[in-house]
Design an enzyme around this catalytic site. Structure first.
Site: not given
Length: 412
Positions: A8, A103-104
């Site tokens: 993350d 974003d992960e």
DNA sequence: TCTGGGGTCCTAGGACCC
DNA sequence: TCTGGGGTCCTAGGACCC
């Protein structure tokens, strides 16, 4: 035994902004819009979080809490570019990678030991490599299930690595607040609190039958989650199994509430074109079209219509969503948001008679050309909606049934 | 607290069919 | 006639995630 990484990015949008403007570092920064605008916080720097500013908070509230914060609109294309770079790095560590959002990501690291060493070592290598190639910080959770890996990366923040050893899952989760379990939001948290359940340990103590009775199918999954299992639902799916989208939608909140049908319907036209375009990009056809209407007081309705065939044509999408608007809007009522949603997606348009098929082919070619123009010269190269609206007006004169006729030829 | 935009999944009721 | 039972499709709404 699987080994799953959940990676993350830390304060992703804000961190990318700092790369382009280092003077932002160490300051309270809010990405999502200007302080006075309608909208919510997309990302807040750790400095801003100290003032109680977090994502999903209304921008105006963020301003009240932290007036000295720097408010930025953000740069989505930059975020996508950096997300792509992160993905490239991850690909070098495992062939099984799934970007769960911008974003992960999840990585299946099972069987990578010979190449990369034990999990903690591999995670540190990965962490270093991400930093080296993007100059961005991330956090990594390691576990035998996706669920625990995700919770672990959350606990590792910021800029940390956390490994939950096999067999230690329940013990790791036990002291955490139930809210830390992905899928437990505000409402479920409140309902759990009402039952005296505050920590995951409280949840794990209860028997499955009770949870199923009280919370339905979800309760059953919850019982498994409390023990660290990817029990049911999304977490149970294979990592990296990327499927076609199940729906495509666009919506717009007006800067000021409006009852102007001209404004509302031209927005519907723009949204319809955007939905049609995305359908064509994916090679998908929609059978269900849905209008979303949110009034001044935030009450929200959705009204759907299922076609007898599937479509990816802008005009058809607009026609249906506009009809749904005209038949369901409370005349005069101030509208805050409109949305157009396409569902029941399939990779083919299904049965159609030859005449319709011919017409449909011609539209598809013309719209494909318009899409390419937009790719080349930007979104405004083909005036959004107006071509479609013009065609629709002609069509209604010539052909009140709205069925494909000889004319009009789409204007692009 | 005056609340975006893009998604996924679940529930529940009614229509309709056998 | 006072009433079944399962399956599937459609619609509307809501919780939740980033």
């Amino acid at each position: 035994m699987r080994t799953v990484f959940h990676l993350d990015m830390d304060a992703f949008f804000v961190s990318v902004e700092e790369l382009f403007d280092p003077s932002l570092k160490g300051k309270p920064v809010v990405v999502g819009g200007q302080a006075h605008e309608r909208g919510v916080v997309s990302a807040a720097s750790y400095e801003a979080r100290k003032y109680g500013v977090h994502s999903a908070l209304p921008l105006r509230t963020a301003y009240q809490r932290c007036p000295q914060a720097i408010f930025l609109d953000g740069h989505p294309t930059r975020y996508h570019e950096y997300s792509g770079r992160v993905f490239e790095v991850l690909n070098g560590f495992s062939p099984v990678v799934e970007m769960a959002s911008i974003d992960e990501a999840y990585l299946d690291m099972t069987g990578t030991e010979r190449l990369l060493g034990p999990p903690l070592h591999a995670a540190h290598l990965l962490h270093e490599k991400v930093k080296q190639t993007t100059q961005l910080n991330c956090s990594i959770g390691i576990a035998a299930s996706r669920l625990v890996a995700k919770v672990a990366s959350d606990q590792a923040k910021p800029n940390g690595v956390l490994w939950v050893l096999p067999g230690q899952e329940a013990g790791f989760l036990a002291p955490l607040d139930v809210r830390r379990i992905p899928g437990v939001g505000k409402v479920t948290e409140k309902r759990l609190h009402a039952c005296g359940i505050r920590q995951v340990a409280d949840l794990a103590r209860l028997d499955e039958a009770f949870l199923e009775e009280k919370f339905g199918k979800w309760g059953l999954a919850l019982a498994g989650k409390a023990r660290g299992l990817d029990a049911g639902g999304w977490f149970d799916s294979e990592i990296g199994a990327q499927e076609d989208p199940k729906s495509i939608s666009h919506e717009h909140t007006f800067t000021e509430d409006t009852a102007d049908t001209g404004q509302i319907e031209s927005t519907l036209a723009q949204l319809s074109v955007m939905v049609g375009r995305r359908l064509r990009e994916h090679g998908l056809y929609a059978r269900t079209l849905q209008l979303k209407l949110r009034y001044k007081d935030f009450t929200t309705i959705t009204r759907a219509h299922t076609l007898d065939h599937a479509t990816q044509l802008d005009i058809e999408i607009l026609q249906k969503s506009r009809l749904l608007f005209r038949t369901n809007w409370k005349p005069g009522a101030l509208v805050r948001l409109v949305g157009v949603h396409a569902g029941s997606l399939a990779p083919a348009e299904g049965q159609m008679n030859l005449l319709d098929q011919d017409q449909s082919d011609r539209w598809r070619k013309a719209l494909g050309a318009a899409d390419r123009l937009r790719d080349k010269f930007g979104e405004k190269a083909v005036s959004l909606g107006s071509a479609v609206q013009g065609a629709y007006r002609e069509r209604t004169h010539e052909n009140p049934a709205g069925l494909p006729g000889k004319r009009p030829e789409p204007r692009t």
